[in-house]
Design a protein around this motif. Sequence first.
Motif, PDB file in Angstrom:
ATOM      1  N   PHE A 117       0.830  -1.208   0.000  1.00 33.38           N
ATOM      2  CA  PHE A 117       0.000   0.000   0.000  1.00 33.38           C
ATOM      3  C   PHE A 117       0.867   1.262   0.000  1.00 33.38           C
ATOM      4  N   ILE A 118       1.916   1.278   0.814  1.00 39.30           N
ATOM      5  CA  ILE A 118       2.789   2.464   0.877  1.00 39.30           C
ATOM      6  C   ILE A 118       3.567   2.624  -0.430  1.00 39.30           C
ATOM      7  N   LEU A 119       3.956   1.516  -1.054  1.00 39.17           N
ATOM      8  CA  LEU A 119       4.624   1.602  -2.359  1.00 39.17           C
ATOM      9  C   LEU A 119       3.707   2.245  -3.392  1.00 39.17           C
ATOM     10  N   VAL A 124       1.894   7.174  -6.507  1.00 36.06           N
ATOM     11  CA  VAL A 124       0.827   8.154  -6.754  1.00 36.06           C
ATOM     12  C   VAL A 124       1.283   9.555  -6.354  1.00 36.06           C
ATOM     13  N   TYR A 125       1.961   9.660  -5.214  1.00 30.10           N
ATOM     14  CA  TYR A 125       2.450  10.965  -4.750  1.00 30.10           C
ATOM     15  C   TYR A 125       3.428  11.584  -5.752  1.00 30.10           C
ATOM     16  N   LEU A 160      10.348   8.554 -11.149  1.00 31.57           N
ATOM     17  CA  LEU A 160       9.312   7.628 -10.686  1.00 31.57           C
ATOM     18  C   LEU A 160       9.921   6.268 -10.348  1.00 31.57           C
ATOM     19  N   CYS A 161      10.773   5.754 -11.240  1.00 29.07           N
ATOM     20  CA  CYS A 161      11.429   4.460 -10.990  1.00 29.07           C
ATOM     21  C   CYS A 161      12.320   4.534  -9.756  1.00 29.07           C
ATOM     22  N   PHE A 220       7.692  -3.952  -9.135  1.00 24.59           N
ATOM     23  CA  PHE A 220       7.346  -3.712 -10.534  1.00 24.59           C
ATOM     24  C   PHE A 220       5.842  -3.564 -10.695  1.00 24.59           C
ATOM     25  N   GLY A 221       5.076  -4.351  -9.962  1.00 30.27           N
ATOM     26  CA  GLY A 221       3.624  -4.236 -10.031  1.00 30.27           C
ATOM     27  C   GLY A 221       3.156  -2.862  -9.582  1.00 30.27           C
ATOM     28  N   CYS A 222       3.699  -2.385  -8.472  1.00 28.98           N
ATOM     29  CA  CYS A 222       3.329  -1.055  -7.974  1.00 28.98           C
ATOM     30  C   CYS A 222       3.791   0.042  -8.932  1.00 28.98           C
ATOM     31  N   LEU A 223       4.959  -0.147  -9.530  1.00 31.07           N
ATOM     32  CA  LEU A 223       5.496   0.855 -10.452  1.00 31.07           C
ATOM     33  C   LEU A 223       4.590   1.010 -11.665  1.00 31.07           C
ATOM     34  N   PHE A 224       4.186  -0.094 -12.247  1.00 34.11           N
ATOM     35  CA  PHE A 224       3.352  -0.007 -13.454  1.00 34.11           C
ATOM     36  C   PHE A 224       1.932   0.407 -13.122  1.00 34.11           C
TER      37      PHE A 224
END
Length: 224
Positions: A117-119, A124-125, A160-161, A220-224
């Motif tokens: 969730f924090i990732l 988003v931030y 972002l990455c 990677f899931g959170c990134l995309f």
Amino acid sequence: MLELKRILWNGKTMLLFGILLLLHGIFFVFQCNGEKSITPTGEELTAYIDGYDDYMLSVQENVVMMKENPLFSADDSFVYRNLIKTGEDYAKISDVVPVEGENRGVMAVSQFTLSTFILLLTGVYIVLCFLAERQKGLYLLVRCTERGRTMLSLQRIGILCLGVFSAAVILYGSIFVISSVIFPGCDMGRPVQSIPELGSVIGRYSIGEYLLLYILRKTFGCLF
């Protein structure tokens, strides 16, 4: 560099992430203290280790038995192909020798959903920070400059990455250290099948390798 400092290296961002990191660690400690039976230990774990070979053998026997059943024996059916694939997959780990040890820390880390969730919140931030010029009515002015188009877009992708991966290292690194203190003595070099909940993982991974791949998939899931 200025864009990096504006978004990541500023007091507001660091304070916000610091608060989230502190809460993240506190909630993880509560989970560890409240769920020390998160995975089998003692006699239950010993029984799993001793019965692992029998379990692998039973899987292969069930595959052979179901293949001989007329209901599942059609070569072009999905069920038959799935049976073949199951037999082949489990054959790859049939000679793995699980080793008894401390598994609670690894399972506590892998089941702690607040990290994910924090990732997501971090990503988003950062994206919302990219919209600052729109909110201030400066979007067209920024885009009209030479470095305000392709170069700025590439910089923001990199930011972002960097932000998401840095957050993942800090978040998962912190709870891994905490879990090592609360549940010391975990040998990360053991086969991942040494953990009952992960006994069906298809792959010859050590616990450390599996945990690293798990964190990378999450990131990677959170990134995309």
